[in-house]
Design an enzyme around this catalytic site. Structure first.
Site, PDB file in Angstrom:
ATOM      1  N   THR A   1     -11.129 -13.757 -64.570  1.00  0.00           N
ATOM      2  CA  THR A   1     -11.033 -12.416 -63.983  1.00  0.00           C
ATOM      3  C   THR A   1     -10.204 -12.366 -62.704  1.00  0.00           C
ATOM      4  O   THR A   1     -10.153 -13.342 -61.944  1.00  0.00           O
ATOM      5  CB  THR A   1     -12.454 -11.905 -63.658  1.00  0.00           C
ATOM      6  OG1 THR A   1     -12.377 -10.793 -62.769  1.00  0.00           O
ATOM      7  CG2 THR A   1     -13.315 -12.967 -62.983  1.00  0.00           C
TER       8      THR A   1
ATOM      9  N   GLU B   1     -11.165 -10.949 -60.220  1.00  0.00           N
ATOM     10  CA  GLU B   1     -12.108 -11.097 -59.106  1.00  0.00           C
ATOM     11  C   GLU B   1     -11.981 -12.477 -58.455  1.00  0.00           C
ATOM     12  O   GLU B   1     -12.426 -12.670 -57.324  1.00  0.00           O
ATOM     13  CB  GLU B   1     -13.545 -10.888 -59.587  1.00  0.00           C
ATOM     14  CG  GLU B   1     -13.942  -9.428 -59.732  1.00  0.00           C
ATOM     15  CD  GLU B   1     -14.107  -8.719 -58.407  1.00  0.00           C
ATOM     16  OE1 GLU B   1     -14.852  -9.205 -57.546  1.00  0.00           O
ATOM     17  OE2 GLU B   1     -13.484  -7.653 -58.232  1.00  0.00           O
TER      18      GLU B   1
ATOM     19  N   TYR C   1     -20.552 -12.990 -58.468  1.00  0.00           N
ATOM     20  CA  TYR C   1     -19.863 -12.880 -59.767  1.00  0.00           C
ATOM     21  C   TYR C   1     -18.564 -13.693 -59.737  1.00  0.00           C
ATOM     22  O   TYR C   1     -18.301 -14.513 -60.616  1.00  0.00           O
ATOM     23  CB  TYR C   1     -19.569 -11.401 -60.064  1.00  0.00           C
ATOM     24  CG  TYR C   1     -18.645 -11.183 -61.249  1.00  0.00           C
ATOM     25  CD1 TYR C   1     -19.133 -11.142 -62.542  1.00  0.00           C
ATOM     26  CD2 TYR C   1     -17.262 -11.026 -61.066  1.00  0.00           C
ATOM     27  CE1 TYR C   1     -18.281 -10.952 -63.631  1.00  0.00           C
ATOM     28  CE2 TYR C   1     -16.407 -10.832 -62.137  1.00  0.00           C
ATOM     29  CZ  TYR C   1     -16.928 -10.792 -63.423  1.00  0.00           C
ATOM     30  OH  TYR C   1     -16.083 -10.612 -64.490  1.00  0.00           O
TER      31      TYR C   1
ATOM     32  N   LYS D   1     -17.574 -17.132 -61.755  1.00  0.00           N
ATOM     33  CA  LYS D   1     -16.418 -17.144 -62.667  1.00  0.00           C
ATOM     34  C   LYS D   1     -15.403 -18.222 -62.266  1.00  0.00           C
ATOM     35  O   LYS D   1     -14.681 -18.740 -63.106  1.00  0.00           O
ATOM     36  CB  LYS D   1     -15.749 -15.761 -62.686  1.00  0.00           C
ATOM     37  CG  LYS D   1     -16.515 -14.721 -63.518  1.00  0.00           C
ATOM     38  CD  LYS D   1     -16.253 -14.901 -65.009  1.00  0.00           C
ATOM     39  CE  LYS D   1     -16.870 -13.784 -65.842  1.00  0.00           C
ATOM     40  NZ  LYS D   1     -16.586 -13.917 -67.276  1.00  0.00           N
TER      41      LYS D   1
HETATM   42  P1  NAP Z   1     -19.541  -5.967 -70.740  1.00  0.00           P
HETATM   43  O1  NAP Z   1     -19.208  -4.714 -71.451  1.00  0.00           O
HETATM   44  O2  NAP Z   1     -20.493  -5.936 -69.603  1.00  0.00           O
HETATM   45  O3  NAP Z   1     -20.082  -7.004 -71.838  1.00  0.00           O
HETATM   46  C1  NAP Z   1     -20.727  -8.186 -71.471  1.00  0.00           C
HETATM   47  C2  NAP Z   1     -21.330  -8.789 -72.715  1.00  0.00           C
HETATM   48  O4  NAP Z   1     -22.032  -9.992 -72.338  1.00  0.00           O
HETATM   49  C3  NAP Z   1     -22.371  -7.883 -73.396  1.00  0.00           C
HETATM   50  O5  NAP Z   1     -22.278  -8.054 -74.781  1.00  0.00           O
HETATM   51  C4  NAP Z   1     -23.692  -8.468 -72.904  1.00  0.00           C
HETATM   52  O6  NAP Z   1     -24.766  -8.248 -73.780  1.00  0.00           O
HETATM   53  C5  NAP Z   1     -23.330  -9.942 -72.901  1.00  0.00           C
HETATM   54  N1  NAP Z   1     -24.253 -10.750 -72.105  1.00  0.00           N
HETATM   55  C6  NAP Z   1     -24.678 -10.547 -70.838  1.00  0.00           C
HETATM   56  N2  NAP Z   1     -25.545 -11.512 -70.472  1.00  0.00           N
HETATM   57  C7  NAP Z   1     -25.669 -12.336 -71.543  1.00  0.00           C
HETATM   58  C8  NAP Z   1     -26.429 -13.490 -71.807  1.00  0.00           C
HETATM   59  N3  NAP Z   1     -27.254 -14.007 -70.893  1.00  0.00           N
HETATM   60  N4  NAP Z   1     -26.328 -14.088 -73.017  1.00  0.00           N
HETATM   61  C9  NAP Z   1     -25.521 -13.564 -73.967  1.00  0.00           C
HETATM   62  N5  NAP Z   1     -24.782 -12.452 -73.792  1.00  0.00           N
HETATM   63  C10 NAP Z   1     -24.853 -11.860 -72.587  1.00  0.00           C
HETATM   64  O7  NAP Z   1     -18.215  -6.671 -70.201  1.00  0.00           O
HETATM   65  P2  NAP Z   1     -16.701  -6.505 -70.698  1.00  0.00           P
HETATM   66  O8  NAP Z   1     -16.048  -5.496 -69.840  1.00  0.00           O
HETATM   67  O9  NAP Z   1     -16.671  -6.396 -72.164  1.00  0.00           O
HETATM   68  O10 NAP Z   1     -16.106  -7.916 -70.249  1.00  0.00           O
HETATM   69  C11 NAP Z   1     -16.067  -9.019 -71.130  1.00  0.00           C
HETATM   70  C12 NAP Z   1     -15.879 -10.295 -70.318  1.00  0.00           C
HETATM   71  O11 NAP Z   1     -14.654 -10.232 -69.604  1.00  0.00           O
HETATM   72  C13 NAP Z   1     -16.948 -10.571 -69.285  1.00  0.00           C
HETATM   73  O12 NAP Z   1     -17.111 -11.967 -69.215  1.00  0.00           O
HETATM   74  C14 NAP Z   1     -16.343 -10.057 -67.992  1.00  0.00           C
HETATM   75  O13 NAP Z   1     -16.915 -10.727 -66.890  1.00  0.00           O
HETATM   76  C15 NAP Z   1     -14.899 -10.404 -68.206  1.00  0.00           C
HETATM   77  N6  NAP Z   1     -13.918  -9.551 -67.550  1.00  0.00           N
HETATM   78  C16 NAP Z   1     -13.967  -8.206 -67.709  1.00  0.00           C
HETATM   79  C17 NAP Z   1     -12.998  -7.419 -67.125  1.00  0.00           C
HETATM   80  C18 NAP Z   1     -13.004  -5.919 -67.274  1.00  0.00           C
HETATM   81  O14 NAP Z   1     -12.335  -5.251 -66.471  1.00  0.00           O
HETATM   82  N7  NAP Z   1     -13.649  -5.371 -68.283  1.00  0.00           N
HETATM   83  C19 NAP Z   1     -11.966  -8.018 -66.366  1.00  0.00           C
HETATM   84  C20 NAP Z   1     -11.942  -9.400 -66.261  1.00  0.00           C
HETATM   85  C21 NAP Z   1     -12.908 -10.166 -66.862  1.00  0.00           C
HETATM   86  P3  NAP Z   1     -25.640  -6.881 -73.731  1.00  0.00           P
HETATM   87  O15 NAP Z   1     -24.875  -5.885 -74.555  1.00  0.00           O
HETATM   88  O16 NAP Z   1     -26.917  -7.327 -74.347  1.00  0.00           O
HETATM   89  O17 NAP Z   1     -25.755  -6.493 -72.292  1.00  0.00           O
HETATM   90  O1  G4F Z   2     -15.593  -0.486 -61.688  1.00  0.00           O
HETATM   91  P1  G4F Z   2     -16.061  -1.533 -60.756  1.00  0.00           P
HETATM   92  O2  G4F Z   2     -17.526  -1.764 -60.660  1.00  0.00           O
HETATM   93  O3  G4F Z   2     -15.280  -2.861 -61.173  1.00  0.00           O
HETATM   94  P2  G4F Z   2     -14.981  -4.234 -60.391  1.00  0.00           P
HETATM   95  O4  G4F Z   2     -15.951  -4.488 -59.321  1.00  0.00           O
HETATM   96  O5  G4F Z   2     -13.541  -4.210 -60.016  1.00  0.00           O
HETATM   97  O6  G4F Z   2     -15.250  -5.315 -61.531  1.00  0.00           O
HETATM   98  C1  G4F Z   2     -14.742  -5.125 -62.841  1.00  0.00           C
HETATM   99  O7  G4F Z   2     -13.446  -5.686 -62.934  1.00  0.00           O
HETATM  100  C2  G4F Z   2     -13.387  -7.111 -62.732  1.00  0.00           C
HETATM  101  C3  G4F Z   2     -11.910  -7.520 -62.854  1.00  0.00           C
HETATM  102  O8  G4F Z   2     -11.289  -7.392 -61.605  1.00  0.00           O
HETATM  103  C4  G4F Z   2     -14.231  -7.784 -63.788  1.00  0.00           C
HETATM  104  F1  G4F Z   2     -14.152  -9.135 -63.644  1.00  0.00           F
HETATM  105  C5  G4F Z   2     -15.667  -7.320 -63.654  1.00  0.00           C
HETATM  106  O9  G4F Z   2     -16.444  -7.909 -64.706  1.00  0.00           O
HETATM  107  C6  G4F Z   2     -15.724  -5.802 -63.810  1.00  0.00           C
HETATM  108  O10 G4F Z   2     -15.358  -5.483 -65.125  1.00  0.00           O
HETATM  109  O11 G4F Z   2     -15.529  -1.232 -59.292  1.00  0.00           O
HETATM  110  C7  G4F Z   2     -14.160  -1.006 -59.022  1.00  0.00           C
HETATM  111  C8  G4F Z   2     -14.002  -0.563 -57.582  1.00  0.00           C
HETATM  112  C9  G4F Z   2     -14.729  -1.454 -56.573  1.00  0.00           C
HETATM  113  O12 G4F Z   2     -13.888  -1.687 -55.478  1.00  0.00           O
HETATM  114  C10 G4F Z   2     -15.920  -0.634 -56.139  1.00  0.00           C
HETATM  115  O13 G4F Z   2     -16.373  -0.891 -54.821  1.00  0.00           O
HETATM  116  O14 G4F Z   2     -14.580   0.730 -57.449  1.00  0.00           O
HETATM  117  C11 G4F Z   2     -15.343   0.767 -56.268  1.00  0.00           C
HETATM  118  N1  G4F Z   2     -16.358   1.816 -56.391  1.00  0.00           N
HETATM  119  C12 G4F Z   2     -16.416   2.921 -55.619  1.00  0.00           C
HETATM  120  N2  G4F Z   2     -17.481   3.665 -55.966  1.00  0.00           N
HETATM  121  C13 G4F Z   2     -17.382   1.833 -57.253  1.00  0.00           C
HETATM  122  C14 G4F Z   2     -18.093   2.996 -56.989  1.00  0.00           C
HETATM  123  N3  G4F Z   2     -17.745   0.963 -58.233  1.00  0.00           N
HETATM  124  C15 G4F Z   2     -18.841   1.285 -58.967  1.00  0.00           C
HETATM  125  N4  G4F Z   2     -19.205   0.457 -59.968  1.00  0.00           N
HETATM  126  N5  G4F Z   2     -19.585   2.419 -58.718  1.00  0.00           N
HETATM  127  C16 G4F Z   2     -19.253   3.312 -57.739  1.00  0.00           C
HETATM  128  O15 G4F Z   2     -19.936   4.310 -57.531  1.00  0.00           O
END
Ligand code: NAP
Ligand code: G4F
Length: 365
Positions: A133, A135, A157, A161
Site C-alpha cells: 500500500t 500507506e 496499519y 503492511k
Molecule cells: P476491504 O474491502 O476492507 O477487504 C478486506 C478483506 O479482508 C475482506 O474480505 C475482509 O473480510 C478480509 N479480512 C479482514 N480480516 C481478515 C482476517 N482476519 N482473516 C481473513 N480475512 C480477513 O479492503 P480492499 O479495499 O478490498 O483492499 C484489499 C487489500 O488491499 C487489503 O489488504 C488492503 O489493505 C489493501 N490495499 C487497499 C487499498 C485501497 O485503496 N482499497 C490500497 C492499497 C492496499 P470481511 O468481509 O469478513 O470483513
Molecule cells: O478513505 P480513507 O479512510 O483511506 P486511507 O486512510 O487513505 O486508507 C485507504 O487507502 C490506503 C492506500 O493509501 C489503503 F492501504 C488502506 O487500506 C485504505 O484503503 O481516508 C482517506 C483520507 C485520510 O487522510 C483521512 O484522514 O480521508 C481523510 N478523511 C477525512 N474525513 C476521512 C474522513 N477518512 C475517513 N475514513 N472518514 C472521514 O470521515
C-alpha cells in the site's frame, strides 16, 4: 489447457470481488478465503460475479488469516497457481484502536501465507501477490512516490503492511519464490466499504439529494489522495503475477485530489455546489439542497433550502495523518502495459450514480 487455479484471501472485500470477477472471466478456478460471520457478507462478490458458469469455478472456504493451520491446510489442498493475499484489517483509523490485531492479520497473516507456500513444497509452482500500500510512504520523502522512495509509515496499519512488504522480498531472496508487492494507491468503487471517505461522501450526498440525510461529519478535508478505480487496479494485480519475474510495482493514477475536492465533485453530481465557511473544526460546507425530511417521508425534491451539509468532527482525525499521496506508476505502465481507464471524475460519478440508484430503489419499497 487446464484452467489456472487462484486462491484469494479477502475475497469478500472490494478488491476480492473485482478480482474474482476478472479471474473468472479469464477462465480461472477461483478459491476464496472467507471469514465466518453471523450474517452473509458475500453481497458484493455475488453482485460482481453473476456469470452462471462462475458457480462451479468459484469456491469459498471458511478461514482466517490469523489461523496458521487453516491457511496452511487450504494452500496445501488447493495447490494454487496464484495466491492474491488481499485479506487485511484495511482501515487505517481502526488500526489505531486495534494495533495488535491489525499486526496479526496484516503482518503475520502475510508471513503465514508465504511460509505455507514454502512448507507445502509449492515454491516452484505458486506465485504470490501481496496487497502492499501507498500507506508505506506515510510522511512522504519525495513527490511523487516511486518504487525507490523510502518508507515512513504513520499508522499501525502502515507499520504492519511494511512487515508484509519485507517478508515478501525476504521469501523471494531466500527461496527464489515468485512473490511480488503491488504498492497500490487508494482505489475506490461503488463497492467500497462504507467507512472509507469516498463512499462515506457519495452515500451522504445521495441521501442529501433525496432529503433523507441532513449532513455528513468529516475529518481532515485537506488530506490529498491519488484515487483510482478498483476495477483498473485488480487488472494490475493480475498483470504483476503474469510478468516474467517477481518484482514490486507502484499502481497509481498520478493525479491527486483533496477530500474537499472529492466532496465538491460529489455534490456537483447532484446539481449543487458547496460554499466553504469558517476554519478548522468550525469549518462548514453549505449548499442548496432538497429540504431535510428525515427517514420515512416521501421526499419532495423541488422544495429546497440552503443549509450546512458538511461539518467537521474531531472523531474523524487520526493520531498521525498521511497528508499527501501521489504515485508514479511509470514502471507498471512500461513493463506490464498497465494503464488507467477511469478518471477521478468518472469514478465519483459512477459511485454517485450507484448510490443514488440505491436510494431510489429503497424509496420505491
Ligand atoms: P476491504 O474491502 O476492507 O477487504 C478486506 C478483506 O479482508 C475482506 O474480505 C475482509 O473480510 C478480509 N479480512 C479482514 N480480516 C481478515 C482476517 N482476519 N482473516 C481473513 N480475512 C480477513 O479492503 P480492499 O479495499 O478490498 O483492499 C484489499 C487489500 O488491499 C487489503 O489488504 C488492503 O489493505 C489493501 N490495499 C487497499 C487499498 C485501497 O485503496 N482499497 C490500497 C492499497 C492496499 P470481511 O468481509 O469478513 O470483513
Ligand atoms: O478513505 P480513507 O479512510 O483511506 P486511507 O486512510 O487513505 O486508507 C485507504 O487507502 C490506503 C492506500 O493509501 C489503503 F492501504 C488502506 O487500506 C485504505 O484503503 O481516508 C482517506 C483520507 C485520510 O487522510 C483521512 O484522514 O480521508 C481523510 N478523511 C477525512 N474525513 C476521512 C474522513 N477518512 C475517513 N475514513 N472518514 C472521514 O470521515
Amino acid at each position: 489447457m487446464k484452467n489456472k487455479i487462484a486462491f484469494i484471501t479477502g475475497v469478500t472485500g472490494q478488491d476480492g470481488a473485482y478480482l474474482s470477477s476478472l479471474l473468472l472471466n479469464k477462465g480461472y478456478e477461483v478459491h476464496g478465503l472467507m471469514r465466518r460471520s453471523s450474517q452473509f457478507n458475500t453481497a458484493r462478490l455475488l453482485e460482481l460475479c453473476q456469470d452462471p458458469s462462475a458457480d462451479e469455478r468459484l469456491q469459498l472456504h471458511y478461514g482466517d488469516s490469523t489461523d496458521s493451520m487453516n491457511v496452511f491446510s487450504l494452500i496445501e489442498a488447493i495447490r494454487p497457481d496464484e495466491i492474491y493475499n488481499l485479506a487485511a484489517q484495511s482501515h487505517v483509523s481502526v488500526s489505531f484502536e486495534m494495533p495488535v490485531y491489525t499486526a496479526d492479520v496484516n503482518a503475520l497473516g502475510t508471513l503465514r501465507i508465504l511460509e505455507a507456500v514454502h512448507r507445502a513444497g509449492l515454491t516452484g509452482r505458486t506465485r504470490v501477490y501481496q496487497a502492499s500500500t501507498s500507506e508505506l510512504f506515510g510522511k512522504v520523502a519525495e513527490v511523487p512516490q516511486k518504487e525507490t522512495t523510502p518508507f515512513h509509515p504513520r499508522s499501525p496499519y502502515g507499520v504492519a503492511k511494511l512487515f508484509g512488504y519485507w517478508a515478501v522480498i525476504n521469501y523471494r531472496e531466500s527461496y527464489q519464490m515468485f512473490a511480488s508487492n503491488g504498492i497500490l494507491f487508494n482505489h475506490e468503487s461503488p463497492y467500497r466499504g462504507e467507512t472509507f471517505v469516498t463512499k462515506k461522501v457519495t452515500q451522504a450526498a445521495a441521501g442529501i439529494a433525496y432529503g433523507l440525510q441532513e449532513k455528513v461529519l468529516l475529518g481532515n478535508l485537506d488530506a490529498k489522495r491519488d484515487w483510482g478505480h478498483a476495477r483498473d487496479y485488480v487488472e494490475a494485480m493480475w498483470r504483476i503475477l503474469q510478468f516474467d519475474r517477481p518484482e514490486d510495482f507502484i499502481i497509481a493514477t498520478g493525479e491527486q485530489h483533496s477530500v474537499r475536492e472529492l466532496v465538491e465533485e460529489a455534490f456537483r453530481f447532484i446539481g449543487t455546489s458547496i460554499r466553504w465557511e469558517g476554519t478548522g473544526l468550525n469549518e462548514v460546507g453549505i449548499a442548496r439542497v432538497p429540504r431535510y425530511q428525515g427517514g420515512g417521508a416521501i421526499p419532495d425534491r423541488t422544495d429546497t433550502e440552503e443549509r450546512v451539509v458538511v461539518e467537521i468532527s474531531p472523531e474523524f482525525f487520526r493520531p498521525a495523518e498521511v497528508e499527501t499521496l501521489l504515485g508514479d506508476s511509470s514502471k507498471a505502465r512500461q513493463l506490464l502495459g498497465w494503464e488507467i481507464k477511469t478518471t477521478f471524475q468518472d469514478l465519483v460519478r459512477e459511485m454517485m450514480a450507484y448510490d443514488c440508484r440505491v436510494v431510489e430503489e429503497a424509496l420505491k419499497r
